[in-house]
Design a protein around this motif. Structure first.
Motif, PDB file in Angstrom:
ATOM      1  N   ALA A  44      36.846  29.766  33.713  1.00 56.89           N
ATOM      2  CA  ALA A  44      37.767  30.843  34.098  1.00 56.89           C
ATOM      3  C   ALA A  44      39.208  30.353  34.142  1.00 56.89           C
ATOM      4  O   ALA A  44      40.137  31.105  33.818  1.00 56.89           O
ATOM      5  N   LEU A  45      39.410  29.110  34.537  1.00 56.26           N
ATOM      6  CA  LEU A  45      40.768  28.570  34.703  1.00 56.26           C
ATOM      7  C   LEU A  45      41.379  28.070  33.395  1.00 56.26           C
ATOM      8  O   LEU A  45      42.608  28.070  33.249  1.00 56.26           O
ATOM      9  N   LEU A  48      44.125  29.839  31.665  1.00 62.69           N
ATOM     10  CA  LEU A  48      45.341  29.905  32.475  1.00 62.69           C
ATOM     11  C   LEU A  48      46.116  28.589  32.458  1.00 62.69           C
ATOM     12  O   LEU A  48      47.195  28.486  33.041  1.00 62.69           O
ATOM     13  N   PHE A  55      43.717  24.072  40.919  1.00 62.40           N
ATOM     14  CA  PHE A  55      43.409  25.271  41.694  1.00 62.40           C
ATOM     15  C   PHE A  55      43.097  24.925  43.146  1.00 62.40           C
ATOM     16  O   PHE A  55      43.457  25.674  44.056  1.00 62.40           O
ATOM     17  N   LEU A 119      49.626  33.277  39.182  1.00 62.73           N
ATOM     18  CA  LEU A 119      48.522  32.607  38.511  1.00 62.73           C
ATOM     19  C   LEU A 119      47.290  32.557  39.419  1.00 62.73           C
ATOM     20  O   LEU A 119      46.165  32.753  38.959  1.00 62.73           O
ATOM     21  N   ALA A 123      43.725  34.028  38.373  1.00 62.09           N
ATOM     22  CA  ALA A 123      42.511  33.209  38.351  1.00 62.09           C
ATOM     23  C   ALA A 123      41.352  33.947  39.002  1.00 62.09           C
ATOM     24  O   ALA A 123      40.214  33.880  38.527  1.00 62.09           O
ATOM     25  N   HIS A 124      41.633  34.660  40.072  1.00 60.72           N
ATOM     26  CA  HIS A 124      40.577  35.427  40.739  1.00 60.72           C
ATOM     27  C   HIS A 124      40.047  36.548  39.847  1.00 60.72           C
ATOM     28  O   HIS A 124      38.838  36.787  39.793  1.00 60.72           O
ATOM     29  N   ALA A 127      37.943  34.957  37.162  1.00 61.69           N
ATOM     30  CA  ALA A 127      36.701  34.351  37.658  1.00 61.69           C
ATOM     31  C   ALA A 127      35.643  35.375  38.034  1.00 61.69           C
ATOM     32  O   ALA A 127      34.454  35.057  38.057  1.00 61.69           O
TER      33      ALA A 127
END
Length: 161
Positions: A44-45, A48, A55, A119, A123-124, A127
């Motif tokens: 997921a990260l 980004l 994170f 960011l 990320a949430h 995810a």
């Protein structure tokens, strides 16, 4: 050294396989679950441009506000050199800034920037579907129960463990 070891053997040796009945079984299961969850969250990260170690620092900064590097290292389980590299990376990306701490010219507090907060929120969002996939084989009740059990395990009540 062998004089310090017990002279009996056990029928239950740690294997790391499902169904392991050794005294290490819980730790091995938690480690394997962590690896699986970390791989999914890293996925997921990645788009980004950050990693889990980055994170983890952003989580602390959102939770605690400006934090000195020594405390960031303790909160993330990192060492002094490692946390310095992570903060350098985040600072280069414009996600955090270092600011002087009043009363101590040698210490700098790390603070998340508006771009870092943006960011963090992105990320949430990224995810969410991956987190659902991670627990997809569990029913919703089981996923909530697992989260509850792990929370109680990770944050025992004072005097409990």
């Amino acid at each position: 050294m062998s004089a310090d070891l017990p002279h009996h053997t056990t029928a239950s040796r740690a294997t790391g396989r499902a169904g392991d009945a050794s005294p290490f079984a819980l730790g091995l299961l938690l480690r394997r679950a962590h690896w699986r969850a970390a791989a999914v969250m890293a996925e997921a990260l990645r788009p980004l441009g950050i990693e889990l170690r980055h994170f983890a620092v952003l989580i602390v900064l959102v939770d605690c506000g400006p934090t000195v590097q020594r405390d960031l290292a303790a909160a993330t389980g990192s060492d002094k050199a490692g946390i310095m590299r992570v903060v350098d990376d985040l600072e280069r990306k414009g996600l955090v800034v270092r600011k002087a701490v009043p009363g101590d010219r040698r210490v700098r507090a790390v603070e998340i920037t508006p771009q870092g907060l943006e960011l963090f929120d992105a990320a949430h969002v990224a995810a969410e579907p991956l987190a659902e996939r991670l627990v997809g084989e569990l029913g919703s009740d089981d996923a909530e129960r697992l989260k509850d059990l792990l929370t109680r395990f990770a944050y025992p009540v004072e005097g409990g463990a």
